[in-house]
Design a protein around this motif. Structure first.
Motif, PDB file in Angstrom:
ATOM      1  N   THR A 255       0.833  -1.206   0.000  1.00  0.00           N
ATOM      2  CA  THR A 255       0.000   0.000   0.000  1.00  0.00           C
ATOM      3  C   THR A 255       0.868   1.257   0.000  1.00  0.00           C
ATOM      4  O   THR A 255       0.584   2.230  -0.723  1.00  0.00           O
ATOM      5  N   GLN A 256       1.925   1.250   0.795  1.00  0.00           N
ATOM      6  CA  GLN A 256       2.825   2.403   0.833  1.00  0.00           C
ATOM      7  C   GLN A 256       3.567   2.574  -0.492  1.00  0.00           C
ATOM      8  O   GLN A 256       3.730   3.697  -0.988  1.00  0.00           O
ATOM      9  N   VAL A 257       4.023   1.461  -1.077  1.00  0.00           N
ATOM     10  CA  VAL A 257       4.721   1.525  -2.365  1.00  0.00           C
ATOM     11  C   VAL A 257       3.816   2.147  -3.428  1.00  0.00           C
ATOM     12  O   VAL A 257       4.234   3.024  -4.197  1.00  0.00           O
ATOM     13  N   GLU A 258       2.565   1.685  -3.470  1.00  0.00           N
ATOM     14  CA  GLU A 258       1.640   2.191  -4.482  1.00  0.00           C
ATOM     15  C   GLU A 258       1.353   3.679  -4.302  1.00  0.00           C
ATOM     16  O   GLU A 258       1.140   4.395  -5.280  1.00  0.00           O
ATOM     17  N   SER A 259       1.368   4.143  -3.056  1.00  0.00           N
ATOM     18  CA  SER A 259       1.152   5.581  -2.837  1.00  0.00           C
ATOM     19  C   SER A 259       2.337   6.390  -3.358  1.00  0.00           C
ATOM     20  O   SER A 259       2.154   7.491  -3.902  1.00  0.00           O
ATOM     21  N   PHE A 260       3.565   5.858  -3.226  1.00  0.00           N
ATOM     22  CA  PHE A 260       4.735   6.542  -3.774  1.00  0.00           C
ATOM     23  C   PHE A 260       4.705   6.560  -5.305  1.00  0.00           C
ATOM     24  O   PHE A 260       5.068   7.549  -5.942  1.00  0.00           O
ATOM     25  N   VAL A 261       4.270   5.436  -5.883  1.00  0.00           N
ATOM     26  CA  VAL A 261       4.160   5.366  -7.344  1.00  0.00           C
ATOM     27  C   VAL A 261       3.148   6.391  -7.855  1.00  0.00           C
ATOM     28  O   VAL A 261       3.394   7.113  -8.830  1.00  0.00           O
ATOM     29  N   LYS A 262       2.012   6.480  -7.199  1.00  0.00           N
ATOM     30  CA  LYS A 262       0.982   7.443  -7.597  1.00  0.00           C
ATOM     31  C   LYS A 262       1.495   8.877  -7.476  1.00  0.00           C
ATOM     32  O   LYS A 262       1.273   9.718  -8.360  1.00  0.00           O
ATOM     33  N   HIS A 263       2.204   9.142  -6.385  1.00  0.00           N
ATOM     34  CA  HIS A 263       2.750  10.494  -6.193  1.00  0.00           C
ATOM     35  C   HIS A 263       3.760  10.825  -7.279  1.00  0.00           C
ATOM     36  O   HIS A 263       3.795  11.952  -7.809  1.00  0.00           O
ATOM     37  N   ALA A 264       4.598   9.831  -7.639  1.00  0.00           N
ATOM     38  CA  ALA A 264       5.597  10.064  -8.691  1.00  0.00           C
ATOM     39  C   ALA A 264       4.926  10.338 -10.033  1.00  0.00           C
ATOM     40  O   ALA A 264       5.360  11.199 -10.806  1.00  0.00           O
ATOM     41  N   LYS A 265       3.836   9.594 -10.312  1.00  0.00           N
ATOM     42  CA  LYS A 265       3.117   9.810 -11.572  1.00  0.00           C
ATOM     43  C   LYS A 265       2.431  11.175 -11.581  1.00  0.00           C
ATOM     44  O   LYS A 265       2.465  11.895 -12.596  1.00  0.00           O
ATOM     45  N   ASP A 266       1.803  11.534 -10.491  1.00  0.00           N
ATOM     46  CA  ASP A 266       1.036  12.781 -10.438  1.00  0.00           C
ATOM     47  C   ASP A 266       1.936  14.010 -10.509  1.00  0.00           C
ATOM     48  O   ASP A 266       1.543  15.047 -11.064  1.00  0.00           O
ATOM     49  N   THR A 267       3.140  13.896  -9.939  1.00  0.00           N
ATOM     50  CA  THR A 267       4.016  15.079  -9.870  1.00  0.00           C
ATOM     51  C   THR A 267       5.164  15.031 -10.858  1.00  0.00           C
ATOM     52  O   THR A 267       5.871  16.036 -11.021  1.00  0.00           O
ATOM     53  N   GLY A 268       5.344  13.868 -11.511  1.00  0.00           N
ATOM     54  CA  GLY A 268       6.480  13.740 -12.419  1.00  0.00           C
ATOM     55  C   GLY A 268       7.803  13.872 -11.697  1.00  0.00           C
ATOM     56  O   GLY A 268       8.789  14.367 -12.256  1.00  0.00           O
ATOM     57  N   SER A 269       7.826  13.407 -10.438  1.00  0.00           N
ATOM     58  CA  SER A 269       9.002  13.631  -9.598  1.00  0.00           C
ATOM     59  C   SER A 269      10.103  12.588  -9.775  1.00  0.00           C
ATOM     60  O   SER A 269      11.180  12.737  -9.211  1.00  0.00           O
ATOM     61  N   GLY A 270       9.835  11.515 -10.515  1.00  0.00           N
ATOM     62  CA  GLY A 270      10.913  10.550 -10.679  1.00  0.00           C
ATOM     63  C   GLY A 270      10.472   9.286 -11.391  1.00  0.00           C
ATOM     64  O   GLY A 270       9.662   8.537 -10.840  1.00  0.00           O
TER      65      GLY A 270
END
Length: 376
Positions: A255-270
């Motif tokens: 669940t935590q991994v998927e939240s980081f993936v979503k954040h990366a996609k939404d912000t283009g951060s990495g």
């Protein structure tokens, strides 16, 4: 009139107008009806420390377990809290369906534990069962949330006066994996016959009494065979709990991994975080799929979607738990096979945790707080 076989001077009398009791060899008598209707008592007997009354027109009435009556005294009546000494209990494991129609009410299954309270308690009440080594095998609490562990068994509501509690001879239940069908049971295993202790805590007040569990006399198993069965069930139960908690822990990680993936996609951060997170999430999903069967939604789904390791271990425990010893050779061989299979998946889990550490380093480099792996 019948004298109690345990307490000298304790008398029971059946009359045309119901039951009476005397604690002083008949010098003084008190009416003793409880839920018994006003009815002629034609005979009395005491069997297995139960008082049995034959009545005229109302069949047999049985007062289950005279232990509190035999132990009652001025100090127990006046005490704020008193834990009565339980009687030796035959470990009978009942089964089958509840009878229909107008039938009498039997006592709860398991060991009966009586507690006298001067007032209904407002503080936390804890009832613990300990084995001979002092290990707590089962804990009941009046409020699991207040106790800080919602997985603990809940005591029935306690009231002023005499309360009857019961222990079903089981250890603590297994951890539940949310949204997964269970073929078997998450109930803890039965303990073997032997000597145990009951520990009652009401606020700061703590009292302890001995409790002896006797083997079912219909069984011919020796104590060494009961102990062999306990060792088998302990090993299988440890594996089952390890599997259940491992799946729950890795789901929390996913669940935590998927939240980081979503954040990366939404912000283009990495892109590195996005790619590594998706790979790690898929690995966890694949690993879990070899342990549990999420496609099972009803009891019939086992036909199309076979049980995975978690349910296979629970099924093995269910086949031995409560059965008469000794443990069969087939059950032991099956346990060995499942332990070998779990060793492979446990090593894979540890490998995933290494991948989590690598992913954490990646997100630390991006100044993001790392994944927290839940404790067991």
């Amino acid at each position: 009139v019948r004298e109690d076989p345990v307490r000298k001077g304790l008398l029971y009398a059946g009359t045309e107008l119901g039951m009476y009791i005397s604690f002083d060899e008949g010098a003084h008598w008190n009416q003793w009806e409880l839920n018994l209707p006003i009815v002629p008592i034609t005979d009395l007997t005491i069997r297995n420390n139960d008082l049995v009354a034959a009545t005229s027109g109302r069949s047999f009435w049985i007062l289950d377990d005279l232990s509190p009556v035999q132990q009652i005294a001025t100090e127990t009546v006046e005490a704020d809290v008193h834990l009565f000494r339980p009687r030796p209990t035959v470990q009978v494991l009942w089964g089958g369906q509840e009878p229909r129609g107008p039938v009498g009410k039997n006592p709860p299954d398991g060991a009966q534990i009586f507690v006298s309270l001067k007032e209904a308690p407002e503080e936390l009440v804890t009832l613990e069962i300990l084995d001979e080594s002092g290990e707590v095998v089962r804990t009941y609490v009046s409020d699991p949330e207040e106790a800080g562990n919602e997985n603990l068994s809940k005591l029935k509501e306690l009231k002023e006066g005499l309360n009857r509690l019961s222990w079903d001879f089981r250890r603590e239940a297994f951890t539940k994996i949310p949204d997964i069908m269970v073929f078997g049971s998450l109930n803890g295993r039965f303990v073997p016959p032997g000597r145990y202790k009951v520990r009652l805590s009401v606020g700061e007040e703590v009292q302890v009494q001995d409790l002896e569990l006797l083997p079912d006399p219909r069984r011919t198993a020796s104590m060494s065979e009961y102990q062999e069965q306990e060792r088998f069930l302990a090993a299988a139960s440890e594996m089952a709990e390890d599997i259940q908690t491992s799946v729950v822990r890795m789901r929390a990680v996913k669940t935590q991994v998927e939240s980081f993936v979503k954040h990366a996609k939404d912000t283009g951060s990495g892109e590195d975080i996005e790619k590594a997170g998706e790979e790690l999430s898929k690995k966890i999903t694949d690993w879990e799929g070899e342990l549990v069967q999420p496609k099972q939604k009803t009891q019939q789904d086992i036909i199309n979607f076979e049980n995975q390791l978690a349910n296979q271990v629970l099924a093995l425990i269910a086949s031995v738990n409560g059965a008469e010893p000794p443990v069969t050779q087939g059950a032991q061989e099956r346990l060995n096979d499942l332990e070998s299979e779990w060793a492979t998946h446990r090593a894979a889990r540890d490998g995933l945790l290494t991948d989590v550490a690598s992913f954490n380093q990646l997100i630390r480099d991006a100044n993001i707080d790392p994944i927290v792996v839940p404790k067991k």
